[in-house]
Design an enzyme around this catalytic site. Structure first.
Site, PDB file in Angstrom:
ATOM      1  CE  LYS A  55      -0.700  -0.710   5.066  1.00 28.31           C
ATOM      2  NZ  LYS A  55      -1.889  -1.152   5.965  1.00 28.31           N
ATOM      3  NE  ARG A  73      -7.324  -0.191  10.218  1.00 25.37           N
ATOM      4  CZ  ARG A  73      -6.155  -0.308   9.848  1.00 25.37           C
ATOM      5  NH1 ARG A  73      -5.169   0.784   9.940  1.00 25.37           N
ATOM      6  NH2 ARG A  73      -5.272  -1.621   9.391  1.00 25.37           N
ATOM      7  CE1 TYR A  83       8.698  32.318   5.477  1.00 22.66           C
ATOM      8  CE2 TYR A  83       9.394  30.081   5.528  1.00 22.66           C
ATOM      9  CZ  TYR A  83       9.008  31.214   4.768  1.00 22.66           C
ATOM     10  OH  TYR A  83       8.737  31.330   3.587  1.00 22.66           O
ATOM     11  CG  MET A 102       6.785  23.868   0.808  1.00 19.79           C
ATOM     12  SD  MET A 102       5.828  25.115  -0.644  1.00 19.79           S
ATOM     13  CE  MET A 102       4.551  25.999   0.608  1.00 19.79           C
TER      14      MET A 102
HETATM   15  C1  LIG Z   1      -0.733  -1.690   6.732  1.00 26.86           C
HETATM   16  C2  LIG Z   1      -1.417  -3.457   7.015  1.00 26.86           C
HETATM   17  C3  LIG Z   1      -0.475  -4.313   7.229  1.00 26.86           C
HETATM   18  C4  LIG Z   1       0.792  -4.071   7.276  1.00 26.86           C
HETATM   19  O1  LIG Z   1       1.478  -3.665   8.528  1.00 26.86           O
HETATM   20  P1  LIG Z   1       2.793  -3.359   8.888  1.00 26.86           P
HETATM   21  O2  LIG Z   1       3.033  -2.992  10.460  1.00 26.86           O
HETATM   22  O3  LIG Z   1       3.417  -2.326   7.971  1.00 26.86           O
HETATM   23  O4  LIG Z   1       3.719  -4.718   8.694  1.00 26.86           O
HETATM   24  C5  LIG Z   1      -1.045  -5.527   7.445  1.00 26.86           C
HETATM   25  N1  LIG Z   1      -2.326  -5.829   7.630  1.00 26.86           N
HETATM   26  C6  LIG Z   1      -3.130  -4.859   7.351  1.00 26.86           C
HETATM   27  C7  LIG Z   1      -4.477  -5.046   7.484  1.00 26.86           C
HETATM   28  C8  LIG Z   1      -2.830  -3.498   7.300  1.00 26.86           C
HETATM   29  O5  LIG Z   1      -3.512  -2.455   7.140  1.00 26.86           O
END
Ligand SMILES: *Cc1c(COP(=O)(O)O)cnc(C)c1O
Length: 377
Positions: free
Chosen positions: A48, A147, A269, A317
């Site tokens: 992801k 979640r 800044y 930035m």
């Molecule tokens: C992001 C995610 C993972 C991977 O988690 P890590 O902590 O990066 O190893 C595995 N399962 C689900 C459902 C996730 O959302």
């Protein structure tokens, strides 16, 4: 990390404010280490957010060469992209499941949806019925994180899983831990017990509970398949303990300008840094727009040939001012680089300084860097 030959890349990257080097050999070595630790469980790769910011188009093939055949993305679009990258025998799961009206896209791109609620379940079942095919899907249950996944109330209202699973082919039952990085947190055992109780009501299908950190929680958290992301990219899955994984990124920022300031001169800044004596200040071409978090203002560091130099004042930035007093001028010419991530500075250390986690630092690394992938994986 070690295999990064900075000088060779200088000319190639001369236009960008910084070079982000991804070490594919480190990613592959991390995958193999996780395979050894998983002790027989299948090790999937979580892709992801463009492989946590490292570049899915290069990271996924490196993982395939290391033996990975199972992948996860968060979104449908990410899955579609990954389908064009990995070989046909790889399976790709999409964690968020089908957004309403997209189930057919999963079939077209041979993606396995993770079904998270009764609506997604009904949509997938309806498609299977319409096509007269039992299409593969994973089912996620909520074991205590609130979640994603079927809640206890959803499971109660759906009734016997043998009935509602019948229209499609359930290939994986999964859940996700809230506190896997805190080994003695009591919620880990509670979630595992809840997951086991749900599994007992399901037909026998493969099970998966573990992210990176949970691979290290012990055999009873690993089940049939583990889903590491962060550990592949070098983030420490066991905060506070020594990190067995190799850092997979280095970030080298180019010096734009150097100046000498006098006592009383302000930097940046808000004039939040005021020199207490003569100082040398180097400005580098990376800022918060590149993911170098503004929270590091006045508290983060860079490294010049292993020598730590503090951020002076506010992160802008597009630039950061460093106090490089004492570094030889010959080492500070415009175009030369300083290390922001690499052998001297781990992503987890940067995260700690910014009050966040390595995941956020990696996934925010911006699109303006010259990106270099080294190694074969
Ligand atoms: C992001 C995610 C993972 C991977 O988690 P890590 O902590 O990066 O190893 C595995 N399962 C689900 C459902 C996730 O959302």
């Amino acid at each position: 990390m070690n295999a990064v030959a900075h000088p060779t890349h200088l000319a190639q990257a001369a236009r960008a404010g910084a070079m982000l080097t991804v070490d594919l050999d480190a990613v592959a070595a991390n995958y193999r280490l996780l395979v050894a630790r998983a002790a027989g469980a299948v090790v999937a790769g979580v892709m992801k957010a463009d492989a946590y910011g490292l570049g899915m188009d290069r990271v996924a093939p490196a993982l395939v060469r290391a033996g990975c055949r199972v992948f996860f993305t968060a979104h449908l679009d990410e899955g579609v992209r990954l389908r064009g990258i990995v070989p046909a025998d790889c399976t790709i799961h999409v964690l968020h499941g089908p957004p309403p009206g997209t189930a057919a896209d999963f079939v077209a791109h041979r993606l396995i949806p993770v079904l998270n609620d009764p609506g997604q379940m009904r949509e997938w079942s309806a498609l299977c019925t319409r096509l007269g095919r039992r299409l593969a899907a994973a089912v996620q249950v909520d074991s205590g994180m609130s979640r994603m996944g079927l809640s206890p109330a959803d499971l109660a209202s759906l009734g016997d899983p043998r009935d509602w699973l019948a229209p499609f082919e359930p290939v994986l039952l999964m859940s996700h831990l809230a506190c896997a990085d805190v080994p003695d947190h009591p919620i880990n055992a509670r979630q595992r017990e809840r997951f086991d109780a749900i599994r007992a009501t399901f037909p026998a299908i493969r099970a998966s509970l573990a992210n990176s950190s949970a691979v290290f929680l012990g055999a009873d958290f690993r089940y049939d398949l583990v889903r590491p992301g962060a550990a592949l990219y070098g983030i420490n899955p066991q905060p506070g303990q020594s990190n067995p994984l190799r850092q997979a990124v280095s970030l080298d920022a180019r010096i734009v300008q150097v100046r000498t300031i006098a006592a009383g001169d302000a930097v940046g800044y808000g004039a939040r840094y005021v020199a207490d004596g003569p100082r040398r200040i180097a400005t580098i071409g990376v800022g918060y727009a590149d993911g170098w978090l503004r929270a590091l203002s006045g508290r983060g560091y860079a490294y010049v040939d292993g020598v730590r130099v503090p951020i002076a004042g506010t992160v802008s930035m597009d630039s950061i001012t460093l106090d490089v007093t004492g570094i030889p001028d010959a080492r500070l010419a415009p175009g030369m680089t300083v290390e922001l991530l690499g052998p001297n500075q781990h992503v987890d250390a940067v995260a700690a300084g910014a009050g966040t986690i390595g995941y956020e630092v990696l996934t925010r690394l911006g699109g303006r860097f010259e990106r270099i992938h080294v190694g074969e994986g």
